[in-house]
Write a protein that holds these residues in place. Sequence first.
Motif, PDB file in Angstrom:
ATOM      1  N   UNK A 259     -13.631  -7.993   5.209  1.00  0.00           N
ATOM      2  CA  UNK A 259     -12.661  -7.777   6.278  1.00  0.00           C
ATOM      3  C   UNK A 259     -12.306  -9.124   6.912  1.00  0.00           C
ATOM      4  N   UNK A 260     -11.053  -9.286   7.297  1.00  0.00           N
ATOM      5  CA  UNK A 260     -10.639 -10.475   8.011  1.00  0.00           C
ATOM      6  C   UNK A 260      -9.644 -10.133   9.102  1.00  0.00           C
ATOM      7  N   UNK A 261      -9.713 -10.833  10.234  1.00  0.00           N
ATOM      8  CA  UNK A 261      -8.654 -10.703  11.232  1.00  0.00           C
ATOM      9  C   UNK A 261      -7.951 -12.048  11.346  1.00  0.00           C
ATOM     10  N   UNK A 262      -6.624 -12.002  11.510  1.00  0.00           N
ATOM     11  CA  UNK A 262      -5.800 -13.194  11.413  1.00  0.00           C
ATOM     12  C   UNK A 262      -5.210 -13.562  12.769  1.00  0.00           C
ATOM     13  N   UNK A 263      -5.395 -14.813  13.160  1.00  0.00           N
ATOM     14  CA  UNK A 263      -4.730 -15.412  14.319  1.00  0.00           C
ATOM     15  C   UNK A 263      -4.108 -16.703  13.820  1.00  0.00           C
ATOM     16  N   UNK A 264      -2.813 -16.678  13.555  1.00  0.00           N
ATOM     17  CA  UNK A 264      -2.150 -17.802  12.899  1.00  0.00           C
ATOM     18  C   UNK A 264      -1.063 -18.385  13.794  1.00  0.00           C
ATOM     19  N   UNK A 265      -1.018 -19.707  13.891  1.00  0.00           N
ATOM     20  CA  UNK A 265       0.004 -20.404  14.674  1.00  0.00           C
ATOM     21  C   UNK A 265       0.325 -21.726  13.994  1.00  0.00           C
ATOM     22  N   UNK A 266       1.330 -22.412  14.497  1.00  0.00           N
ATOM     23  CA  UNK A 266       1.751 -23.668  13.888  1.00  0.00           C
ATOM     24  C   UNK A 266       0.681 -24.752  13.997  1.00  0.00           C
ATOM     25  N   UNK A 267      -0.135 -24.671  15.065  1.00  0.00           N
ATOM     26  CA  UNK A 267      -1.227 -25.629  15.221  1.00  0.00           C
ATOM     27  C   UNK A 267      -2.527 -24.876  15.471  1.00  0.00           C
ATOM     28  N   UNK A 268      -3.633 -25.517  15.129  1.00  0.00           N
ATOM     29  CA  UNK A 268      -4.937 -24.911  15.378  1.00  0.00           C
ATOM     30  C   UNK A 268      -5.145 -24.694  16.874  1.00  0.00           C
ATOM     31  N   UNK A 320     -14.305 -11.046   9.484  1.00  0.00           N
ATOM     32  CA  UNK A 320     -14.362 -12.496   9.338  1.00  0.00           C
ATOM     33  C   UNK A 320     -13.166 -13.120  10.055  1.00  0.00           C
ATOM     34  N   UNK A 321     -13.378 -14.093  10.961  1.00  0.00           N
ATOM     35  CA  UNK A 321     -12.248 -14.722  11.646  1.00  0.00           C
ATOM     36  C   UNK A 321     -11.441 -15.615  10.714  1.00  0.00           C
ATOM     37  N   UNK A 322     -10.125 -15.449  10.748  1.00  0.00           N
ATOM     38  CA  UNK A 322      -9.186 -16.314  10.045  1.00  0.00           C
ATOM     39  C   UNK A 322      -8.235 -16.843  11.108  1.00  0.00           C
ATOM     40  N   UNK A 323      -8.630 -17.935  11.734  1.00  0.00           N
ATOM     41  CA  UNK A 323      -7.951 -18.452  12.925  1.00  0.00           C
ATOM     42  C   UNK A 323      -7.491 -19.885  12.656  1.00  0.00           C
ATOM     43  N   UNK A 325      -3.959 -22.589  11.449  1.00  0.00           N
ATOM     44  CA  UNK A 325      -2.644 -22.772  10.855  1.00  0.00           C
ATOM     45  C   UNK A 325      -2.537 -21.952   9.566  1.00  0.00           C
ATOM     46  N   UNK A 326      -1.321 -21.793   9.015  1.00  0.00           N
ATOM     47  CA  UNK A 326      -1.206 -21.104   7.726  1.00  0.00           C
ATOM     48  C   UNK A 326      -2.122 -21.705   6.660  1.00  0.00           C
ATOM     49  N   UNK A 327      -2.218 -23.025   6.632  1.00  0.00           N
ATOM     50  CA  UNK A 327      -3.088 -23.687   5.658  1.00  0.00           C
ATOM     51  C   UNK A 327      -4.551 -23.321   5.875  1.00  0.00           C
ATOM     52  N   UNK A 328      -4.958 -23.237   7.138  1.00  0.00           N
ATOM     53  CA  UNK A 328      -6.347 -22.868   7.436  1.00  0.00           C
ATOM     54  C   UNK A 328      -6.621 -21.401   7.103  1.00  0.00           C
ATOM     55  N   UNK A 329      -5.630 -20.536   7.331  1.00  0.00           N
ATOM     56  CA  UNK A 329      -5.795 -19.126   6.969  1.00  0.00           C
ATOM     57  C   UNK A 329      -5.948 -19.004   5.460  1.00  0.00           C
ATOM     58  N   UNK A 330      -5.069 -19.675   4.715  1.00  0.00           N
ATOM     59  CA  UNK A 330      -5.147 -19.629   3.255  1.00  0.00           C
ATOM     60  C   UNK A 330      -6.485 -20.168   2.765  1.00  0.00           C
ATOM     61  N   UNK A 331      -6.973 -21.235   3.388  1.00  0.00           N
ATOM     62  CA  UNK A 331      -8.263 -21.792   2.994  1.00  0.00           C
ATOM     63  C   UNK A 331      -9.400 -20.826   3.301  1.00  0.00           C
ATOM     64  N   UNK A 332      -9.308 -20.133   4.433  1.00  0.00           N
ATOM     65  CA  UNK A 332     -10.332 -19.145   4.765  1.00  0.00           C
ATOM     66  C   UNK A 332     -10.379 -18.019   3.753  1.00  0.00           C
ATOM     67  N   UNK A 333      -9.216 -17.558   3.300  1.00  0.00           N
ATOM     68  CA  UNK A 333      -9.159 -16.517   2.275  1.00  0.00           C
ATOM     69  C   UNK A 333      -9.714 -17.049   0.955  1.00  0.00           C
ATOM     70  N   UNK A 334      -9.410 -18.308   0.636  1.00  0.00           N
ATOM     71  CA  UNK A 334      -9.956 -18.926  -0.571  1.00  0.00           C
ATOM     72  C   UNK A 334     -11.482 -18.979  -0.516  1.00  0.00           C
ATOM     73  N   UNK A 335     -12.041 -19.283   0.661  1.00  0.00           N
ATOM     74  CA  UNK A 335     -13.498 -19.319   0.810  1.00  0.00           C
ATOM     75  C   UNK A 335     -14.109 -17.934   0.592  1.00  0.00           C
ATOM     76  N   UNK A 336     -13.421 -16.887   1.034  1.00  0.00           N
ATOM     77  CA  UNK A 336     -13.913 -15.521   0.809  1.00  0.00           C
ATOM     78  C   UNK A 336     -13.921 -15.206  -0.682  1.00  0.00           C
ATOM     79  N   UNK A 337     -12.874 -15.656  -1.378  1.00  0.00           N
ATOM     80  CA  UNK A 337     -12.835 -15.452  -2.822  1.00  0.00           C
ATOM     81  C   UNK A 337     -13.980 -16.198  -3.502  1.00  0.00           C
ATOM     82  N   UNK A 338     -14.215 -17.446  -3.112  1.00  0.00           N
ATOM     83  CA  UNK A 338     -15.288 -18.238  -3.713  1.00  0.00           C
ATOM     84  C   UNK A 338     -16.667 -17.676  -3.403  1.00  0.00           C
ATOM     85  N   UNK A 339     -16.756 -16.897  -2.317  1.00  0.00           N
ATOM     86  CA  UNK A 339     -18.029 -16.257  -1.964  1.00  0.00           C
ATOM     87  C   UNK A 339     -18.315 -15.038  -2.835  1.00  0.00           C
ATOM     88  N   UNK A 340     -17.358 -14.674  -3.680  1.00  0.00           N
ATOM     89  CA  UNK A 340     -17.587 -13.570  -4.600  1.00  0.00           C
ATOM     90  C   UNK A 340     -16.877 -12.289  -4.247  1.00  0.00           C
TER      91      UNK A 340
END
Length: 389
Positions: A259-268, A320-323, A325-340
């Motif tokens: 599970x992930x919740x998303x808080x996305x903005x132009x800057x961190x 799982x927090x996904x907080x 920029x768009x790049x940071x959100x995408x990286x967080x999702x990538x980390x979830x994938x790498x976790x299996x």
Amino acid sequence: MSTDDRTKASTDAPLLNSENAFKLAVFGANVSGGCAVTSAEGTIAVDWSETKRIAQAADAAGLDAMVPVARWKGPGGAVNFNDRSFETFTWAAAVAAVTERLQVLATIHVPTAHPLRIAKEIATVDHISGGRFGLNIVAGWNEPEFAMFGVPQLPHDERYAVAAEWVSVIKRLWNEDIFDYEGKYFCGKGVHCSPRPVQSPGPLIMSAGASGAGLAFAAEHANINFIMAEDIAAHAAKADMARRTARDEYNREIAVMGMGYVVCADTEKDAEAYFDYYVNQKGDWEGAAKMMGVAATNVEAMDMSTKSALTSMVAGYAAQPLVGTPEQIADGILQMSRAGLNGCTLSWVNYEEGIAQYREQILPLLIQAGLRSEIVTTADADLTERVAL
């Protein structure tokens, strides 16, 4: 071919097919507040026009599924989180009718309905959706809700024993014609269900099993184990445990979603400021504490006692927090994938804005990372089929 013949394999449906390397599903769009225990503006109100907009936006954005929360009453507190809700089977039927490609799940509390009735409802929605239905099975934990039905709360492991017998009857109804059944918890004479589901051998089954009994139930009966974890390392450990239980004890392969919740903005900084606003300034901490108090006495393998757990509950249903920029959100999702993980659910404070932002800013980054495929519309698919012919 009779009207009862099934023509689609369950593995062709979005959450199990090979179209996207990492699956993404919208979670909690059928309950007031969605997944954020807050009085901030823009949360889910629960009306049909809103549901239709969100479902069609998710479909157009190429998201794989919508997973609802089965809720019958809220916990109290300032916003009485999730108190207003759409029942999940009728909701799923309606969502299926106004979408084209995403998988639509219903969530069921096993003690509230007989398996024969649920088998018929499943088949109905599977036909409406053209073979896109899925079932999320909850063995039972919310004691105040069961009190509304006059259903006693069974000991933890026995709930899964009931669920195992319950789903076994349903699977037989999907694949057998007429039979008698005499079990410990359910019985019936001349049991029969027509039509059967479109999918063969039946629609996808999801279960959120974390305890020993829950892991065993999911390993034996589910296609996807839906897990909650406090960080990436915990996700990796739980995913590994779920798969090993299925392989070692039941000789089965099982997918695992988080599970992930998303808080996305132009800057961190902007994303963190909004997080502070809706969680710390507008969060319904009393309501979240009440819900976690019920869960703490009825859900094994989850620590509900810490301040960070309560914060996570307010922010996004303990996902799982996904907080950032768009790049940071995408990286967080990538980390979830790498976790299996094979995928995760997503939620936002404002779902319509969040899905639009996902499509425009986050999806291109996930495609670049190899986690998602380009969106193929129905018109594109029809053209490809015509050219192939």
